[in-house]
Design a protein around this motif. Structure first.
Motif, PDB file in Angstrom:
ATOM      1  N   THR A   1     -11.302 -17.386   0.152  1.00  0.00           N
ATOM      2  CA  THR A   1     -10.462 -18.398  -0.503  1.00  0.00           C
ATOM      3  C   THR A   1     -10.845 -18.569  -1.974  1.00  0.00           C
ATOM      4  O   THR A   1      -9.963 -18.774  -2.819  1.00  0.00           O
ATOM      5  CB  THR A   1     -10.541 -19.748   0.225  1.00  0.00           C
ATOM      6  OG1 THR A   1     -11.898 -20.187   0.286  1.00  0.00           O
ATOM      7  CG2 THR A   1      -9.961 -19.658   1.619  1.00  0.00           C
TER       8      THR A   1
ATOM      9  N   ASP B   1       0.701 -22.050  -7.646  1.00  0.00           N
ATOM     10  CA  ASP B   1       0.010 -22.106  -6.357  1.00  0.00           C
ATOM     11  C   ASP B   1      -1.371 -22.733  -6.456  1.00  0.00           C
ATOM     12  O   ASP B   1      -2.088 -22.796  -5.458  1.00  0.00           O
ATOM     13  CB  ASP B   1      -0.147 -20.690  -5.790  1.00  0.00           C
ATOM     14  CG  ASP B   1       1.158 -20.118  -5.278  1.00  0.00           C
ATOM     15  OD1 ASP B   1       2.093 -20.896  -5.049  1.00  0.00           O
ATOM     16  OD2 ASP B   1       1.218 -18.884  -5.101  1.00  0.00           O
ATOM     17  N   ARG B   2      -1.758 -23.180  -7.619  1.00  0.00           N
ATOM     18  CA  ARG B   2      -3.124 -23.670  -7.823  1.00  0.00           C
ATOM     19  C   ARG B   2      -3.491 -24.789  -6.848  1.00  0.00           C
ATOM     20  O   ARG B   2      -4.567 -24.762  -6.253  1.00  0.00           O
ATOM     21  CB  ARG B   2      -3.318 -24.134  -9.256  1.00  0.00           C
ATOM     22  CG  ARG B   2      -4.744 -24.635  -9.521  1.00  0.00           C
ATOM     23  CD  ARG B   2      -5.034 -24.784 -11.000  1.00  0.00           C
ATOM     24  NE  ARG B   2      -6.312 -25.380 -11.263  1.00  0.00           N
ATOM     25  CZ  ARG B   2      -7.491 -24.756 -11.179  1.00  0.00           C
ATOM     26  NH1 ARG B   2      -7.525 -23.498 -10.826  1.00  0.00           N
ATOM     27  NH2 ARG B   2      -8.618 -25.380 -11.446  1.00  0.00           N
ATOM     28  N   ASN B   3      -2.602 -25.759  -6.661  1.00  0.00           N
ATOM     29  CA  ASN B   3      -2.922 -26.878  -5.755  1.00  0.00           C
ATOM     30  C   ASN B   3      -3.118 -26.404  -4.327  1.00  0.00           C
ATOM     31  O   ASN B   3      -4.033 -26.856  -3.641  1.00  0.00           O
ATOM     32  CB  ASN B   3      -1.837 -27.953  -5.808  1.00  0.00           C
ATOM     33  CG  ASN B   3      -1.947 -28.809  -7.054  1.00  0.00           C
ATOM     34  OD1 ASN B   3      -3.031 -28.955  -7.608  1.00  0.00           O
ATOM     35  ND2 ASN B   3      -0.832 -29.369  -7.478  1.00  0.00           N
ATOM     36  N   ARG B   4      -2.263 -25.483  -3.870  1.00  0.00           N
ATOM     37  CA  ARG B   4      -2.399 -24.957  -2.512  1.00  0.00           C
ATOM     38  C   ARG B   4      -3.699 -24.178  -2.365  1.00  0.00           C
ATOM     39  O   ARG B   4      -4.422 -24.335  -1.373  1.00  0.00           O
ATOM     40  CB  ARG B   4      -1.210 -24.055  -2.177  1.00  0.00           C
ATOM     41  CG  ARG B   4      -1.254 -23.492  -0.759  1.00  0.00           C
ATOM     42  CD  ARG B   4      -0.090 -22.548  -0.482  1.00  0.00           C
ATOM     43  NE  ARG B   4      -0.027 -21.427  -1.381  1.00  0.00           N
ATOM     44  CZ  ARG B   4      -0.782 -20.316  -1.284  1.00  0.00           C
ATOM     45  NH1 ARG B   4      -1.683 -20.218  -0.327  1.00  0.00           N
ATOM     46  NH2 ARG B   4      -0.635 -19.333  -2.144  1.00  0.00           N
ATOM     47  N   LEU B   5      -4.026 -23.354  -3.365  1.00  0.00           N
ATOM     48  CA  LEU B   5      -5.257 -22.570  -3.318  1.00  0.00           C
ATOM     49  C   LEU B   5      -6.502 -23.456  -3.406  1.00  0.00           C
ATOM     50  O   LEU B   5      -7.507 -23.182  -2.741  1.00  0.00           O
ATOM     51  CB  LEU B   5      -5.261 -21.529  -4.437  1.00  0.00           C
ATOM     52  CG  LEU B   5      -4.220 -20.415  -4.298  1.00  0.00           C
ATOM     53  CD1 LEU B   5      -4.186 -19.559  -5.558  1.00  0.00           C
ATOM     54  CD2 LEU B   5      -4.478 -19.579  -3.069  1.00  0.00           C
TER      55      LEU B   5
ATOM     56  N   LYS C   1      -6.645 -26.504  -2.263  1.00  0.00           N
ATOM     57  CA  LYS C   1      -6.732 -27.154  -0.954  1.00  0.00           C
ATOM     58  C   LYS C   1      -7.344 -26.203   0.074  1.00  0.00           C
ATOM     59  O   LYS C   1      -8.221 -26.598   0.851  1.00  0.00           O
ATOM     60  CB  LYS C   1      -5.346 -27.604  -0.498  1.00  0.00           C
ATOM     61  CG  LYS C   1      -5.355 -28.309   0.829  1.00  0.00           C
ATOM     62  CD  LYS C   1      -3.963 -28.762   1.231  1.00  0.00           C
ATOM     63  CE  LYS C   1      -4.021 -29.438   2.588  1.00  0.00           C
ATOM     64  NZ  LYS C   1      -2.702 -29.835   3.059  1.00  0.00           N
ATOM     65  N   GLU C   2      -6.904 -24.946   0.094  1.00  0.00           N
ATOM     66  CA  GLU C   2      -7.458 -23.965   1.025  1.00  0.00           C
ATOM     67  C   GLU C   2      -8.953 -23.755   0.786  1.00  0.00           C
ATOM     68  O   GLU C   2      -9.737 -23.694   1.735  1.00  0.00           O
ATOM     69  CB  GLU C   2      -6.728 -22.628   0.894  1.00  0.00           C
ATOM     70  CG  GLU C   2      -5.343 -22.612   1.475  1.00  0.00           C
ATOM     71  CD  GLU C   2      -4.643 -21.277   1.273  1.00  0.00           C
ATOM     72  OE1 GLU C   2      -5.309 -20.294   0.863  1.00  0.00           O
ATOM     73  OE2 GLU C   2      -3.431 -21.210   1.521  1.00  0.00           O
TER      74      GLU C   2
ATOM     75  N   GLU D   1     -10.931 -26.817   1.953  1.00  0.00           N
ATOM     76  CA  GLU D   1     -11.042 -26.845   3.419  1.00  0.00           C
ATOM     77  C   GLU D   1     -12.077 -25.833   3.903  1.00  0.00           C
ATOM     78  O   GLU D   1     -12.856 -26.116   4.814  1.00  0.00           O
ATOM     79  CB  GLU D   1      -9.684 -26.570   4.060  1.00  0.00           C
ATOM     80  CG  GLU D   1      -8.713 -27.721   3.937  1.00  0.00           C
ATOM     81  CD  GLU D   1      -7.329 -27.379   4.460  1.00  0.00           C
ATOM     82  OE1 GLU D   1      -7.091 -26.221   4.888  1.00  0.00           O
ATOM     83  OE2 GLU D   1      -6.478 -28.271   4.451  1.00  0.00           O
TER      84      GLU D   1
END
Length: 103
Positions: free
Chosen positions: A44, A56-60, A62-63, A66
């Motif tokens: 990740t 996609d920065r926010n999604r990446l 978050k991943e 996590e």
């Protein structure tokens, strides 16, 4: 005259060996789970570094957060409480740590 219990009824013997084998297997599974969690952190964070500048920065983030959170939990289950060395080793970005509540 005193009577002694047979050794297979005491704390030694087959029962203790079975517990040792079970404990060994539990430790092996903890180590394997820690390795899988570390691999996920690496994957990740690599994605974040390569593609983390776009939409996609926010999604990446978050991943990655996590994955790092799961790794920290797994380390604590193994008895490893301090994460400073891991943060340096994986070069975990501050943006990911902030999402975990670190300041």
């Amino acid at each position: 005259m005193s009577v002694r219990m047979p050794s297979n009824f005491g704390r030694g013997g087959a029962q203790e060996t079975a517990l040792d084998l079970l404990g060994h297997e539990i430790l092996a599974e903890k180590a394997a789970a820690l390795g899988r969690a570390g691999q996920r952190v690496e994957e990740t964070l690599t994605k974040l570094r390569k593609n983390g500048e776009g939409g996609d920065r926010n999604r990446l983030l978050k991943e990655a957060a996590e994955a790092v959170h799961g790794y920290f939990i797994q380390r604590e289950l193994c008895g490893l409480r301090k994460h400073d060395a891991v943060i340096r080793e994986y070069n975990i970005p501050r943006a990911v740590l902030v999402r975990l509540g670190a300041s």
